[in-house]
Design an enzyme around this catalytic site. Structure first.
Site, mmCIF file in Angstrom:
data_model
loop_
_atom_site.group_PDB
_atom_site.id
_atom_site.type_symbol
_atom_site.label_atom_id
_atom_site.label_comp_id
_atom_site.label_asym_id
_atom_site.label_seq_id
_atom_site.Cartn_x
_atom_site.Cartn_y
_atom_site.Cartn_z
ATOM 1 N N ASP A 21 0.850 -1.194 0.000
ATOM 2 C CA ASP A 21 0.000 0.000 0.000
ATOM 3 C C ASP A 21 0.886 1.244 0.000
ATOM 4 O OD1 ASP A 21 -2.398 -1.434 0.002
ATOM 5 O OD2 ASP A 21 -2.293 -1.741 2.160
ATOM 6 N N LYS A 72 -10.518 -5.444 -7.691
ATOM 7 C CA LYS A 72 -11.960 -5.445 -7.385
ATOM 8 C C LYS A 72 -12.788 -4.947 -8.575
ATOM 9 C CE LYS A 72 -11.492 -4.827 -2.379
ATOM 10 N NZ LYS A 72 -10.061 -4.516 -2.227
ATOM 11 N N ASP A 75 -17.916 -3.888 -13.420
ATOM 12 C CA ASP A 75 -18.332 -3.038 -14.538
ATOM 13 C C ASP A 75 -19.203 -3.891 -15.451
ATOM 14 O OD1 ASP A 75 -18.418 -0.998 -16.548
ATOM 15 O OD2 ASP A 75 -16.489 -0.256 -15.837
ATOM 16 N N THR A 125 -16.240 -5.217 3.584
ATOM 17 C CA THR A 125 -16.378 -5.271 5.039
ATOM 18 C C THR A 125 -16.703 -3.902 5.636
ATOM 19 O OG1 THR A 125 -13.984 -5.170 5.128
ATOM 20 C CG2 THR A 125 -14.972 -7.319 5.481
ATOM 21 N N GLY A 215 -0.637 -6.167 6.140
ATOM 22 C CA GLY A 215 -0.301 -4.808 5.743
ATOM 23 C C GLY A 215 0.623 -4.159 6.739
HETATM 24 O O1 C5P Z 1 -2.494 -2.550 7.029
HETATM 25 P P1 C5P Z 1 -3.508 -3.624 7.046
HETATM 26 O O2 C5P Z 1 -2.997 -4.962 7.524
HETATM 27 O O3 C5P Z 1 -4.779 -3.218 7.735
HETATM 28 O O4 C5P Z 1 -3.820 -3.803 5.481
HETATM 29 C C1 C5P Z 1 -4.725 -4.652 5.020
HETATM 30 C C2 C5P Z 1 -4.760 -4.668 3.524
HETATM 31 O O5 C5P Z 1 -5.894 -5.448 3.157
HETATM 32 C C3 C5P Z 1 -4.961 -3.317 2.860
HETATM 33 O O6 C5P Z 1 -4.350 -3.392 1.558
HETATM 34 C C4 C5P Z 1 -6.459 -3.208 2.719
HETATM 35 O O7 C5P Z 1 -6.867 -2.439 1.623
HETATM 36 C C5 C5P Z 1 -6.857 -4.656 2.491
HETATM 37 N N1 C5P Z 1 -8.230 -4.980 2.911
HETATM 38 C C6 C5P Z 1 -8.680 -4.882 4.214
HETATM 39 N N2 C5P Z 1 -9.940 -5.231 4.568
HETATM 40 C C7 C5P Z 1 -10.767 -5.665 3.651
HETATM 41 C C8 C5P Z 1 -10.360 -5.783 2.336
HETATM 42 C C9 C5P Z 1 -9.060 -5.433 1.995
HETATM 43 O O8 C5P Z 1 -7.921 -4.489 5.088
HETATM 44 N N3 C5P Z 1 -11.973 -6.024 4.019
#
Ligand code: C5P
Length: 242
Positions: A21, A72, A75, A125, A215
């Site tokens: 990210d 994601k 379309d 979510t 992340g």
């Molecule tokens: O930093 P963190 O561990 O929270 O990052 C989680 C990653 O997963 C980010 O790229 C975020 O966009 C993605 N993500 C999420 N929850 C979701 C779907 C995707 O945290 N429900």
């Protein structure tokens, strides 16, 4: 399970996917370089893709890394079919699309005979029952998630992206062969950031996750290699019994 049986099992895939990210290839590369052999699988989402595009995906696969392309897509069928066909040429291992019948059918067509696997995003979510009501749905989030997982399975979509708290119920519907990818995991004691519904890496794997998206716990760590080692340590012993 006796030791001989364990030793004869095929090697399980590395379950850790690190979320790149970042807003530039240079920033993303800093993490990939820092992790070295400790990181083999990376998630490229909308932010990095907007900044660095398919060239960056190809540079990762060229370095022997696997890529989870988190686009994601949602379309009209024709656009999804064409976009998925192009994404399949990038060398990505996984690509996400929304779990809507028309979108999933077009994605399967677009992917053709490429080995890239399609993962369905059921219900974001960030949405709750009230949001679904506003959107005109008369069912709850969990009912819609269950319905979409079953539809994705029936259409031949290979996997689902889900909250670790839903992993167990989704695994039951999707079946043992489905790829189940869960973001929103945090080791005990790690900062949760803006994530509200988290589970530990070990709990997510126990509940049926195949891969964990990690992340900030790693990407913003002072020592990312040590952060990865700590997670692998937490998981040791669980992976060989699942
Ligand atoms: O930093 P963190 O561990 O929270 O990052 C989680 C990653 O997963 C980010 O790229 C975020 O966009 C993605 N993500 C999420 N929850 C979701 C779907 C995707 O945290 N429900």
């Amino acid at each position: 399970m006796i030791v001989d049986e364990l030793n004869s099992q095929p090697e399980l895939p590395d379950p850790l996917i690190f979320a790149l990210d970042f807003d530039s290839a240079a920033e993303a590369d800093k993490l990939v370089d820092a992790l070295g052999d400790a990181g083999g699988f990376y998630k490229v989402g909308m932010e990095l893709f907007a900044a660095a595009g398919p060239d960056y995906v190809r540079s990762l696969t060229g370095r022997g890394k696997r890529v989870f392309l988190d686009m994601k897509y949602y379309d009209i069928g024709e656009t999804v079919r064409r976009a998925v066909a192009v994404a399949a040429k990038s060398g990505a291992t996984f690509l996400t699309v929304h779990a809507v019948g028309q979108v999933m059918r077009a994605a399967i067509e677009g992917r053709g005979d490429s080995p890239m696997k399609l993962l369905a995003v059921t219900v974001l979510t960030s949405l709750d029952d009230n949001d679904l009501h506003d959107m005109g749905h008369s069912c709850t989030v969990s009912e819609l998630v269950a319905k979409r997982v079953a539809q994705a399975r029936d259409l031949g979509i290979e996997g689902i992206v889900a909250s670790p708290l839903e992993a167990r119920s989704i695994r039951q519907i999707a079946g043992p062969g489905a790829v189940l990818v869960t973001p929103g995991v945090r080791s005990r004691g790690a900062s949760q950031g803006d994530q509200k519904r988290v589970a530990t890496p070990a709990d997510a794997i126990r509940d049926g996750a195949s891969y964990l998206v990690i992340g900030r716990q790693v990407t913003r760590a002072a020592d990312p290699v040590a952060a990865v080692a700590a997670i692998r340590d937490e998981l040791s012993g669980i992976l060989c019994t699942r």
